[in-house]
Design a protein around this motif. Structure first.
Motif, PDB file in Angstrom:
ATOM      1  N   GLU A 297      -4.248   5.945   2.042  1.00  0.00           N
ATOM      2  CA  GLU A 297      -4.229   6.136   0.597  1.00  0.00           C
ATOM      3  C   GLU A 297      -3.693   7.519   0.243  1.00  0.00           C
ATOM      4  O   GLU A 297      -3.731   8.439   1.073  1.00  0.00           O
ATOM      5  CB  GLU A 297      -5.639   5.969   0.017  1.00  0.00           C
ATOM      6  CG  GLU A 297      -6.643   6.965   0.546  1.00  0.00           C
ATOM      7  CD  GLU A 297      -8.046   6.725   0.041  1.00  0.00           C
ATOM      8  OE1 GLU A 297      -8.856   7.682   0.054  1.00  0.00           O
ATOM      9  OE2 GLU A 297      -8.334   5.581  -0.379  1.00  0.00           O
TER      10      GLU A 297
ATOM     11  N   GLU B  12      -5.583  -2.765   2.671  1.00  0.00           N
ATOM     12  CA  GLU B  12      -5.640  -2.793   4.135  1.00  0.00           C
ATOM     13  C   GLU B  12      -4.424  -3.514   4.696  1.00  0.00           C
ATOM     14  O   GLU B  12      -4.096  -4.620   4.274  1.00  0.00           O
ATOM     15  CB  GLU B  12      -6.924  -3.487   4.594  1.00  0.00           C
ATOM     16  CG  GLU B  12      -7.144  -3.458   6.088  1.00  0.00           C
ATOM     17  CD  GLU B  12      -8.464  -4.095   6.485  1.00  0.00           C
ATOM     18  OE1 GLU B  12      -9.526  -3.541   6.111  1.00  0.00           O
ATOM     19  OE2 GLU B  12      -8.439  -5.137   7.146  1.00  0.00           O
TER      20      GLU B  12
ATOM     21  N   LEU C 299      -3.699  10.052   3.326  1.00  0.00           N
ATOM     22  CA  LEU C 299      -4.919  10.174   4.114  1.00  0.00           C
ATOM     23  C   LEU C 299      -5.193   8.862   4.838  1.00  0.00           C
ATOM     24  O   LEU C 299      -5.179   7.798   4.211  1.00  0.00           O
ATOM     25  CB  LEU C 299      -6.104  10.525   3.206  1.00  0.00           C
ATOM     26  CG  LEU C 299      -7.452  10.737   3.903  1.00  0.00           C
ATOM     27  CD1 LEU C 299      -7.417  12.019   4.728  1.00  0.00           C
ATOM     28  CD2 LEU C 299      -8.584  10.791   2.889  1.00  0.00           C
TER      29      LEU C 299
ATOM     30  N   GLU D  54      -5.748   1.507   6.946  1.00  0.00           N
ATOM     31  CA  GLU D  54      -5.763   1.714   5.497  1.00  0.00           C
ATOM     32  C   GLU D  54      -5.423   3.168   5.217  1.00  0.00           C
ATOM     33  O   GLU D  54      -6.079   4.073   5.729  1.00  0.00           O
ATOM     34  CB  GLU D  54      -7.129   1.360   4.921  1.00  0.00           C
ATOM     35  CG  GLU D  54      -7.201   1.440   3.403  1.00  0.00           C
ATOM     36  CD  GLU D  54      -8.538   0.987   2.849  1.00  0.00           C
ATOM     37  OE1 GLU D  54      -8.765   1.180   1.637  1.00  0.00           O
ATOM     38  OE2 GLU D  54      -9.347   0.453   3.634  1.00  0.00           O
TER      39      GLU D  54
ATOM     40  N   ASP E  27      -9.062   8.382  11.908  1.00  0.00           N
ATOM     41  CA  ASP E  27      -9.832   8.300  10.663  1.00  0.00           C
ATOM     42  C   ASP E  27      -9.982   9.692  10.045  1.00  0.00           C
ATOM     43  O   ASP E  27     -10.444  10.638  10.696  1.00  0.00           O
ATOM     44  CB  ASP E  27     -11.209   7.709  10.924  1.00  0.00           C
ATOM     45  CG  ASP E  27     -11.134   6.247  11.335  1.00  0.00           C
ATOM     46  OD1 ASP E  27     -10.008   5.751  11.521  1.00  0.00           O
ATOM     47  OD2 ASP E  27     -12.191   5.613  11.488  1.00  0.00           O
ATOM     48  N   GLY E  28      -9.587   9.811   8.780  1.00  0.00           N
ATOM     49  CA  GLY E  28      -9.712  11.078   8.073  1.00  0.00           C
ATOM     50  C   GLY E  28      -8.563  12.042   8.300  1.00  0.00           C
ATOM     51  O   GLY E  28      -8.569  13.137   7.717  1.00  0.00           O
TER      52      GLY E  28
ATOM     53  N   THR F  61      -3.479  11.260  -1.321  1.00  0.00           N
ATOM     54  CA  THR F  61      -4.459  12.312  -1.582  1.00  0.00           C
ATOM     55  C   THR F  61      -4.453  12.723  -3.045  1.00  0.00           C
ATOM     56  O   THR F  61      -5.413  13.314  -3.528  1.00  0.00           O
ATOM     57  CB  THR F  61      -4.166  13.538  -0.707  1.00  0.00           C
ATOM     58  OG1 THR F  61      -2.812  13.989  -0.951  1.00  0.00           O
ATOM     59  CG2 THR F  61      -4.288  13.193   0.775  1.00  0.00           C
TER      60      THR F  61
ATOM     61  N   LYS G 110      -7.494   6.459   5.987  1.00  0.00           N
ATOM     62  CA  LYS G 110      -8.888   6.122   5.716  1.00  0.00           C
ATOM     63  C   LYS G 110      -9.520   5.374   6.877  1.00  0.00           C
ATOM     64  O   LYS G 110     -10.715   5.561   7.179  1.00  0.00           O
ATOM     65  CB  LYS G 110      -8.965   5.268   4.443  1.00  0.00           C
ATOM     66  CG  LYS G 110     -10.366   5.088   3.900  1.00  0.00           C
ATOM     67  CD  LYS G 110     -10.331   4.355   2.567  1.00  0.00           C
ATOM     68  CE  LYS G 110     -11.732   4.185   1.995  1.00  0.00           C
ATOM     69  NZ  LYS G 110     -11.698   3.467   0.692  1.00  0.00           N
TER      70      LYS G 110
END
Length: 263
Positions: free
Chosen positions: A197, A219, A109, A195, A160-161, A199, A111
């Motif tokens: 990460e 980051e 994901l 960044e 983002d997202g 899921t 971020k």
């Protein structure tokens, strides 16, 4: 056998009252003596904890102190879970095409993803078409819509997202570095921070542990020097030094006006 004297003659008949007192006294003494021996024996036979840490435990502590376990865990994690990489693909008419690669067997994901030109840097811009400019009495040149231009790429937040599937790549467009369609940077330094990460909650917990001990950073940051709309990875701070190294290492930039001026 006790002989008791009564009067002037002796008798062998015992005085049962006296002997019972004697027997009771002997019994009490014998009981007290046995209790002391029991207590003493119990005190001597009390268990003591003489166990020592095993050699395996000492080895584990040594590996922990030297950081070997953390390093081995990181290598294993990278081997099984791969890596995330960012690549410049090509320049577009208005913008730039990049690619994010997810070489891990798990979904990721995004971020946060930001494009940030460093402040207070010298930026070389050039015009891409003929324009009319105003020349003042002091010799200053005023371009159309003034000499101020903002950077649309700095407002990029579309990633983002977003979800990156496992073992896949995703291409996306970054906006141009100038809001004017007739102007583009000839040489500039641009930083990209992002960044990403997992899921999966378990993998996320493992990454948080690595981040906490300083083995990994949550980051990531990539620095590029942009020359004639071509993005080259760079570690240099001053723009002039970044240009010199890029012109030396990238053969495709050899014929550019910026690199030609450095010869």
């Amino acid at each position: 056998m006790l002989a008791l004297f009564k009067g002037d003659y002796a008798t062998n008949e015992p005085d049962y009252r006296t002997s019972s007192v004697v027997y009771i006294t002997l019994a009490i003494c014998s009981s007290t003596s046995m209790a002391r021996r029991k207590k003493k024996t119990t005190r001597l036979s009390a268990p003591t904890n003489t166990a020592r840490p095993s050699r395996l435990w000492h080895t584990f502590q040594w590996f922990s102190v030297t950081g070997f376990l953390v390093a081995a865990f990181t290598v294993t994690y990278q081997h099984f879970f791969g890596n995330i990489s960012l690549e410049f693909v090509r320049s577009l008419a208005r913008g730039y095409e990049f690619q994010l690669k997810n070489d891990t067997p798990s979904d990721r994901l995004v971020k946060m993803f930001r494009v940030e030109p460093p402040t207070n840097q010298e930026v070389l811009y050039k015009t891409t078409q003929s324009i009319y400019a105003e020349v003042t009495e002091t010799g200053r040149i005023i371009l159309p819509s003034s000499n101020i231009s903002y950077v649309p790429a700095a407002e990029f937040k579309e990633l983002d997202g977003q979800r990156l599937p496992a073992n896949s790549s995703s291409k996306f467009r970054i906006p141009p570095l100038s809001s004017n369609s007739w102007m583009e940077p000839e040489a500039a330094i641009v930083d990209i921070r992002y960044e990403i990460e997992p899921t999966n909650s378990l993998l996320l917990a493992l990454e948080l542990i690595l981040n906490a001990v300083g083995v990994r950073e949550a980051e990531r940051s990539e620095r590029y020097v942009v020359i004639n709309n071509y993005w080259v990875a760079s570690q240099s701070e001053p723009l002039r030094e970044a240009i010199r190294i890029a012109c030396r290492d990238e053969g495709s930039l050899a014929k550019s006006s910026v690199c030609a001026a450095k010869r």
